[in-house]
Design a protein around this motif. Structure first.
Motif, PDB file in Angstrom:
ATOM      1  N   GLY A  47       9.281   8.375  -6.046  1.00 29.54           N
ATOM      2  CA  GLY A  47       8.641   8.274  -4.700  1.00 29.54           C
ATOM      3  C   GLY A  47       8.961   9.330  -3.918  1.00 29.54           C
ATOM      4  O   GLY A  47       9.851  10.150  -3.949  1.00 29.54           O
ATOM      5  N   ILE A  48       7.964   9.403  -2.920  1.00 30.29           N
ATOM      6  CA  ILE A  48       7.830  10.691  -2.190  1.00 30.29           C
ATOM      7  C   ILE A  48       7.698  10.027  -0.727  1.00 30.29           C
ATOM      8  O   ILE A  48       6.569   9.167  -0.703  1.00 30.29           O
ATOM      9  N   THR A  49       8.563  10.606   0.321  1.00 30.86           N
ATOM     10  CA  THR A  49       8.195  10.109   1.780  1.00 30.86           C
ATOM     11  C   THR A  49       8.184  11.309   2.485  1.00 30.86           C
ATOM     12  O   THR A  49       8.578  12.562   2.193  1.00 30.86           O
ATOM     13  N   GLY A  54       3.926   9.055  -0.900  1.00 29.21           N
ATOM     14  CA  GLY A  54       3.096   9.129  -2.374  1.00 29.21           C
ATOM     15  C   GLY A  54       4.175   8.678  -3.359  1.00 29.21           C
ATOM     16  O   GLY A  54       5.231   8.446  -3.095  1.00 29.21           O
ATOM     17  N   ALA A 116      12.759  10.477  -3.460  1.00 35.07           N
ATOM     18  CA  ALA A 116      13.588   9.398  -3.813  1.00 35.07           C
ATOM     19  C   ALA A 116      14.309   9.639  -5.097  1.00 35.07           C
ATOM     20  O   ALA A 116      14.298  10.701  -5.521  1.00 35.07           O
TER      21      ALA A 116
ATOM     22  N   GLY B  47      10.033   4.015  -4.477  1.00 36.78           N
ATOM     23  CA  GLY B  47      11.187   5.002  -3.958  1.00 36.78           C
ATOM     24  C   GLY B  47      11.599   4.747  -2.673  1.00 36.78           C
ATOM     25  O   GLY B  47      10.886   4.410  -1.780  1.00 36.78           O
ATOM     26  N   ILE B 115       9.803   4.227   2.974  1.00 31.93           N
ATOM     27  CA  ILE B 115       9.593   3.548   1.503  1.00 31.93           C
ATOM     28  C   ILE B 115       8.438   4.297   1.238  1.00 31.93           C
ATOM     29  O   ILE B 115       7.389   4.646   1.962  1.00 31.93           O
ATOM     30  N   ALA B 116       8.428   4.649  -0.131  1.00 29.66           N
ATOM     31  CA  ALA B 116       7.348   5.465  -0.683  1.00 29.66           C
ATOM     32  C   ALA B 116       6.123   4.485  -1.070  1.00 29.66           C
ATOM     33  O   ALA B 116       6.084   3.410  -0.466  1.00 29.66           O
ATOM     34  N   LEU B 117       5.179   5.034  -2.029  1.00 23.90           N
ATOM     35  CA  LEU B 117       4.238   4.147  -2.404  1.00 23.90           C
ATOM     36  C   LEU B 117       4.587   3.458  -3.665  1.00 23.90           C
ATOM     37  O   LEU B 117       5.421   3.847  -4.653  1.00 23.90           O
TER      38      LEU B 117
END
Lengths: 156, 156
Positions: A47-49, A54, A116, B47, B115-117
């Motif tokens: 996960g990407i924030t 994304g 993440a 993530g 929080i990611a996607l």
């Protein structure tokens, strides 16, 4: 999704595979997908924030990841080798390194993202879908051991 | 990993399933796992970044998610129903809502997470491993339609 978000993942994948596994991958043309997901025997997801949120995934066939593992370890893997804990750890590590490398490149462009922890999925021919209103970008790669795919999705 | 990071995910799961699907789930005792991963027919993964980085997953059997879907839609699903796009969308939405609800509770305690996607995994009996030096916390739940599991992992 900004087009300039895609190239850092493409170039990070090439760099990490070459540096870590001496594997030369050839990227195909990235394409948008609205339906369906990547299929693979083992995948890494992260996960990407940040300015937008994304997710990124890497999906490998068994043969392809065993070849990459062989490059990472500097020794041949048995053709019939299972997807062991070591293989899963390697996929987690590749996921971390590729997303981290892309994050650094995006940071240099002024986009500050956080990454993440990776998860690793096994199970023959599982499917991964990034859940996002915007389309997922798929980047296909080819190697001597067959193709693999990187998918990136940002919410806008 | 801080123990106080676990309970918000447990209570968020109960709240979201009850509110969205009128499903009463009974939580079992959370346990640490160092090896192995959750198995399921459909899973949602998300993530988490912030003071520490992490990931969360929900893994359902086909029967269990179809029962939850029936509760969300207010109508029975066919027993033989496939895991359709609608089911995958629902798993993505549950993953978003449970992680978002837990994030809000953690925020009230002074821990600010992003929080990611979500990504959604399908494939019979796939396995998910959270890649992290710290152990993964598994929270088992039971419902009328069978068990499901929530896993949470933070890097320390």
């Amino acid at each position: 999704m900004k087009v300039e978000f895609v190239n850092p993942f493409l170039s990070a994948t090439l760099r990490v595979l070459k540096t870590m596994a001496s594997v030369e991958a050839s990227p195909g043309k990235p394409f948008l997908k609205k339906e369906g997901g990547a299929h693979g025997d083992v995948s890494g997801i992260i996960g990407i924030t940040g300015p937008v949120n994304g997710s990124m995934s890497l999906s490998f066939s068994r043969n392809c990841i065993l070849k990459i593992m062989a490059g990472m370890l500097g020794e041949e893997m048995e053709q019939e080798a299972e997807i062991t804990k070591d293989v899963k750890d390697a996929v987690g590590e590749l996921t971390n390194m590729i997303s981290g490398d892309a994050r650094n490149e995006l940071g240099q462009q002024g986009y500050l993202f956080q990454i993440a922890l990776p998860t690793v999925i096994t199970g023959l021919n599982h499917e991964i879908q990034h859940k996002c209103k915007a389309p997922t970008i798929a980047i296909p790669f080819d190697t001597d051991a067959g193709p693999f795919v990187v998918e990136v999705c940002f919410e806008n």
